[in-house]
Write a protein that holds these residues in place. Structure first.
Motif, short mmCIF file in Angstrom:
data_model
loop_
_atom_site.label_atom_id
_atom_site.label_comp_id
_atom_site.label_asym_id
_atom_site.label_seq_id
_atom_site.Cartn_x
_atom_site.Cartn_y
_atom_site.Cartn_z
N LEU A 1 0.87 -1.32 0.18
CA LEU A 1 0.10 0.02 0.12
C LEU A 1 0.73 1.25 -0.06
N PRO A 2 0.23 2.27 -0.84
CA PRO A 2 1.09 3.59 -0.48
C PRO A 2 0.93 4.08 1.03
N LEU A 3 1.57 4.91 1.39
CA LEU A 3 1.75 5.58 2.73
C LEU A 3 1.06 6.90 2.57
N ASN A 4 -0.01 7.20 3.32
CA ASN A 4 -0.97 8.38 3.26
C ASN A 4 -1.55 8.52 4.71
N THR A 5 -2.30 9.37 4.94
CA THR A 5 -3.05 9.57 6.06
C THR A 5 -4.10 8.57 6.42
N ALA A 6 -4.52 8.06 5.24
CA ALA A 6 -5.57 7.02 5.45
C ALA A 6 -4.94 5.52 5.85
N THR A 7 -3.88 5.22 5.19
CA THR A 7 -3.16 4.01 5.47
C THR A 7 -2.05 3.95 6.64
N HIS A 8 -1.72 5.12 7.28
CA HIS A 8 -0.72 5.02 8.45
C HIS A 8 -1.33 4.25 9.45
N GLY A 9 -0.61 3.18 9.86
CA GLY A 9 -1.03 2.45 11.03
C GLY A 9 -2.47 1.65 10.68
N LEU A 10 -2.72 1.20 9.45
CA LEU A 10 -3.67 0.82 9.21
C LEU A 10 -3.70 -0.54 9.42
N VAL A 11 -2.68 -1.44 9.33
CA VAL A 11 -2.53 -2.86 9.72
C VAL A 11 -2.08 -2.87 11.38
N GLY A 12 -3.13 -2.83 12.08
CA GLY A 12 -2.97 -2.59 13.69
C GLY A 12 -3.41 -3.75 14.25
N ASP A 13 -3.57 -3.82 15.42
CA ASP A 13 -4.29 -4.73 16.52
C ASP A 13 -5.63 -5.28 16.00
N GLU A 14 -6.43 -4.37 15.45
CA GLU A 14 -7.93 -4.82 15.00
C GLU A 14 -7.61 -5.75 13.70
N LEU A 15 -7.01 -5.29 12.81
CA LEU A 15 -6.95 -6.20 11.65
C LEU A 15 -6.08 -7.36 11.81
N LEU A 16 -4.93 -7.23 12.62
CA LEU A 16 -4.06 -8.64 12.73
C LEU A 16 -4.99 -9.37 13.58
N ALA A 17 -6.03 -9.33 14.43
CA ALA A 17 -6.71 -10.12 15.02
C ALA A 17 -7.70 -10.63 14.37
N ARG A 18 -8.10 -10.15 13.13
CA ARG A 18 -8.89 -10.89 12.01
C ARG A 18 -8.56 -12.10 11.37
N MET A 19 -7.21 -11.85 11.31
CA MET A 19 -6.35 -12.89 10.20
C MET A 19 -6.48 -14.46 10.90
N ARG A 20 -6.28 -15.44 9.98
CA ARG A 20 -6.30 -16.77 10.66
C ARG A 20 -5.15 -16.77 11.63
N ARG A 21 -5.56 -17.74 12.77
CA ARG A 21 -4.22 -17.75 13.87
C ARG A 21 -3.18 -18.35 13.24
N GLY A 22 -1.84 -18.03 13.67
CA GLY A 22 -0.95 -18.51 12.98
C GLY A 22 -0.33 -18.23 11.82
N GLY A 23 -0.87 -16.86 11.35
CA GLY A 23 -0.49 -16.34 10.13
C GLY A 23 0.75 -15.71 10.14
N TYR A 24 1.02 -14.94 8.82
CA TYR A 24 2.32 -14.21 8.63
C TYR A 24 1.97 -12.90 8.05
N VAL A 25 2.88 -12.04 8.25
CA VAL A 25 2.55 -10.71 7.69
C VAL A 25 4.07 -10.35 7.05
N LEU A 26 3.94 -9.86 5.72
CA LEU A 26 4.98 -9.54 4.89
C LEU A 26 4.91 -8.11 4.50
N ASN A 27 5.85 -7.22 4.59
CA ASN A 27 5.82 -5.68 4.25
C ASN A 27 7.15 -5.52 3.57
N ALA A 28 6.90 -4.85 2.25
CA ALA A 28 7.89 -4.77 1.36
C ALA A 28 7.22 -3.20 0.51
N GLY A 29 6.32 -2.75 1.34
CA GLY A 29 5.80 -1.52 1.05
C GLY A 29 6.19 -0.24 1.50
N ARG A 30 5.29 0.02 2.45
CA ARG A 30 5.77 1.28 3.28
C ARG A 30 5.74 1.03 4.66
#
Length: 324
Positions: free
Chosen positions: A206-235
């Protein structure tokens, strides 16, 4: 047009000599190089006559509103990267100055790193290497996951996101996508919450702007299937690093691979350091010889086009070129 190129970009092979070698031999064309240790504000005389400015990458040397006011003849600020953090593009828009980037030149490099880092995590490459090095053997502690058994959610589906998806298709993974503008027919596009909830892996582009800053936080990570993975090669700022650590500590996530960070270089006291479940990379996912060759070629072609009267390509701030 003939004009004056001012370069704040720090790369050894993009110099006055290489620019002159690859640009049209236009009478009166001036090129001024400003070194990486020099403050742009100390070069107001060069900026006053600049028609094209190659923006710096460093946030500390960012071209803000004050410097833009010192550039009355500027017809283009060109970022020499996909990102354009080196210039205040909104302030430039207010002053009628187009800002352009170089999309796609390193899409394959970043996509390769992204999928490679996922395999690194899924198959415990580092732990297996350490086991053999220490004299151990056998599968204990090394049982991983098949990529074909997983669902990967790609957040942001530009050049890099699409390149990642093509590679994942070859592994047989299910790919779901969240992007406000569908760009590839046949892909499974989902709203953000649904895409995250369906995913074993999140790949952030994702691009980094006011709408996406901190977007992937506690709430979204809790929605993932347990035991998952996060990759960040964006911002880096898109991912809440504190939330990531909490998700890893709780077991909600099994691992993460990060090429970018909220603060770079990564602080010495970052809780992301020293973890066996996190792969850290110094913002070099897009750095390959091939990507650099692409960057040079595209930069030279874009500058040559503008200098010979064509409209700037890949303008990111919606500004139409000034009439000549």
């Amino acid at each position: 047009m003939t004009g004056h190129i001012v370069s704040f970009y720090d790369l050894n092979d993009i110099t006055e000599a290489s620019l002159r070698e690859h640009l049209p031999d236009l009478p009166g064309l001036r090129i001024t190089e400003i070194g990486p240790e020099q403050d742009p504000a100390a070069h107001l005389d060069a900026l006053a006559t600049a028609t094209i400015v190659l923006a710096p990458l460093e946030k500390e040397r960012r071209i803000g509103a004050g410097l833009l006011d010192a550039m009355p003849r500027c017809e283009l600020v060109q970022s020499v990267a996909v990102g354009f953090d080196g210039v205040d593009h909104l302030a430039a828009a207010e002053r009628g100055i187009p800002v352009a980037n170089l999309p796609g030149f390193n899409a394959d490099a970043v996509a390769d790193w992204t999928v490679g880092s996922l395999l690194f995590l899924l198959r415990h490459y580092a732990a297996g290497h350490r086991k053999v090095e220490s004299g151990g053997w056998g599968p204990e502690g090394l049982r991983g996951r098949d990529l074909a058994a997983l669902t990967v959610g790609i957040l942001g589906f530009g050049n890099i996101g699409r390149a990642v998806a093509r590679r994942l298709d070859g592994f047989g993974a299910r790919v779901v996508v969240h992007d406000p503008v569908p760009s590839e027919p046949g892909r499974e596009y989902l709203p953000l919450a649904e895409a995250v909830a369906a995913s074993d892996v999140l790949s952030l582009h994702l691009p980094l702007n006011t709408a996406t800053h901190g977007l992937v936080g506690d709430e979204l990570l809790a929605r993932m299937r347990r035991g998952g993975y996060v990759l960040n090669a964006g911002r880096g700022g898109v991912l809440d690093e504190g939330a990531l650590v909490r998700a890893l500590d709780s077991g909600q996530l099994a691992g993460a691979a990060l090429d970018v960070f909220e603060q770079e270089p990564l602080p010495a006291d970052s809780p992301l350091r020293g973890r066996s479940d996190v792969l850290l990379n110094p913002h070099t996912a897009g750095v390959t010889w091939d990507a650099y060759h692409n960057l040079r070629g595209r930069l030279f072609a874009k500058l040559a086009a503008v200098l010979t009267g064509e409209r700037p390509a890949d303008v990111v701030n919606g500004v139409e070129p000034r009439p000549r």
